[in-house]
Design a protein around this motif. Structure first.
Motif, PDB file in Angstrom:
ATOM      1  N   LEU A  36      -6.208   5.800   0.279  1.00  0.00           N
ATOM      2  CA  LEU A  36      -7.387   5.085  -0.299  1.00  0.00           C
ATOM      3  C   LEU A  36      -7.480   3.967   0.867  1.00  0.00           C
ATOM      4  O   LEU A  36      -8.868   3.750   1.132  1.00  0.00           O
ATOM      5  CB  LEU A  36      -7.201   4.325  -1.710  1.00  0.00           C
ATOM      6  N   PHE A  37      -6.853   3.281   1.167  1.00  0.00           N
ATOM      7  CA  PHE A  37      -6.771   2.090   2.123  1.00  0.00           C
ATOM      8  C   PHE A  37      -6.666   2.700   3.602  1.00  0.00           C
ATOM      9  O   PHE A  37      -7.235   2.043   4.563  1.00  0.00           O
ATOM     10  CB  PHE A  37      -5.792   1.023   1.993  1.00  0.00           C
ATOM     11  N   ILE A  72       0.864  -1.145  -0.100  1.00  0.00           N
ATOM     12  CA  ILE A  72       0.150  -0.077   0.043  1.00  0.00           C
ATOM     13  C   ILE A  72       0.880   1.097  -0.006  1.00  0.00           C
ATOM     14  O   ILE A  72       0.535   2.184  -0.684  1.00  0.00           O
ATOM     15  CB  ILE A  72      -0.879  -0.044   1.089  1.00  0.00           C
ATOM     16  N   LEU A  75      -1.032   4.292  -1.964  1.00  0.00           N
ATOM     17  CA  LEU A  75      -2.591   4.040  -1.920  1.00  0.00           C
ATOM     18  C   LEU A  75      -2.909   4.083  -0.399  1.00  0.00           C
ATOM     19  O   LEU A  75      -4.052   3.795  -0.136  1.00  0.00           O
ATOM     20  CB  LEU A  75      -2.854   2.455  -2.354  1.00  0.00           C
ATOM     21  N   ASN A  76      -1.899   5.063   0.370  1.00  0.00           N
ATOM     22  CA  ASN A  76      -2.256   5.120   1.721  1.00  0.00           C
ATOM     23  C   ASN A  76      -3.823   5.791   1.623  1.00  0.00           C
ATOM     24  O   ASN A  76      -4.474   5.445   2.637  1.00  0.00           O
ATOM     25  CB  ASN A  76      -1.235   5.853   2.341  1.00  0.00           C
ATOM     26  N   GLN A  96       0.595   9.485   1.683  1.00  0.00           N
ATOM     27  CA  GLN A  96       1.802   8.573   1.478  1.00  0.00           C
ATOM     28  C   GLN A  96       2.756   8.319   2.303  1.00  0.00           C
ATOM     29  O   GLN A  96       3.451   9.662   2.779  1.00  0.00           O
ATOM     30  CB  GLN A  96       2.180   8.525   0.221  1.00  0.00           C
TER      31      GLN A  96
END
Length: 276
Positions: free
Chosen positions: A81-82, A73, A78-79, A87
């Motif tokens: 998003l998840f 991630i 994709l920090n 980031q």
């Protein structure tokens, strides 16, 4: 599809899951069970058996993704998003993983047919098992007594490339991808755990890519008769790989590589006795 065939799929998944990422050569273990298990039913032709091996390998790959999901991630940015955060900018970068993948990736593409046609035999796997074991012993004996790098976050581009070059040895069947790269990392001053982390993370894209291409070529073999066999093997490989990876990562700094090297030599002796 009878119960016995599903049981065999589970056992094969177990073998794949336990051995794929440990430095013991999954190829060597699959040779032992190949003739006994994969050719025992009429519907399991060689193409279907080979497709099954790809399917269970994907189960093992998924296990690595789960174990290292936070790192993937971070590396993929994709920090938000998840995790709902920005980031993470420190530590291992995706570009370092790519640098490590390039050498074996290029050679693998160039010599894929030659490796499949000329090197996949019992005798070549025996050679790979033994020479790989010697390399692992050399890493433990002659590597730095105190690791300079304790975390995968400290790896440099030069070290990533060097480990990638050493990974090329694993193109020889039986040498073991994890055995070669962990040994190479240790010789470069990484702790056994840091080398193992980088090895597993680096394995995902190259194995997933190769497996995906193989599946595309073999889509015709995903028949209703074969699907229960494939699904059972996939789930088994995933579960046992998940257990094996977590267990291995907890122990590797303590037991190091020599015990695995000794096991490989014993395995080579067993294969030699059985087949020769």
């Amino acid at each position: 599809m009878d119960f016995l065939m599903l049981l065999k799929a589970i056992i094969l998944g177990l073998v794949e899951g336990i051995t794929e990422f440990a430095p013991v050569s999954s190829t060597g273990h699959m040779i032992i069970v190949d003739d006994m298990w994969l050719q025992s039913k009429e519907f399991l032709t060689k193409p279907i058996a080979n497709t099954f091996k790809v399917v269970i390998q994907l189960g093992s790959i998924l296990a690595v993704v789960i174990v290292f999901r936070n790192r993937f991630i971070d590396m993929l940015g994709l920090n938000r998003l998840f995790k709902g955060t920005e980031q993470h900018t420190q530590g291992l970068k995706l570009s370092q993983v790519i640098v490590g993948l390039i050498p074996a990736g290029v050679l693998g593409v160039l010599f894929e047919d030659y490796i499949d046609e000329r090197l996949f035999s019992i005798s070549t796997v025996l050679i790979g098992l033994v020479i790989g074991a010697v390399f692992m012993i050399i890493a433990d004996v002659f590597g730095p007594k105190k690791a300079k790098i304790d975390s995968v976050d400290q790896i440099t581009y030069r070290q990533a490339l060097t480990i990638g070059l050493i990974q090329c040895f694993s193109l020889w069947p039986g040498f073991s991808r994890s055995g070669s790269t962990i040994s190479g990392g240790v010789l470069l001053g990484l702790s056994h755990r840091a080398a193992a982390d980088f090895t597993f993370i680096m394995a995902v894209p190259i194995m997933a890519g190769a497996s995906f291409l193989s599946l595309v070529k073999n889509l015709e073999y995903f028949t209703m008769d074969a699907m229960p066999f494939f699904i059972a093997g996939f789930i088994s490989a995933f579960i046992f790989a998940l257990i094996s990876i977590r267990f291995f990562l907890k122990l590797i700094n303590k037991i190091k590589l020599v015990p695995f090297a000794i096991y490989r030599i014993v395995l080579a002796a067993v294969i030699y006795i059985v087949y020769f």
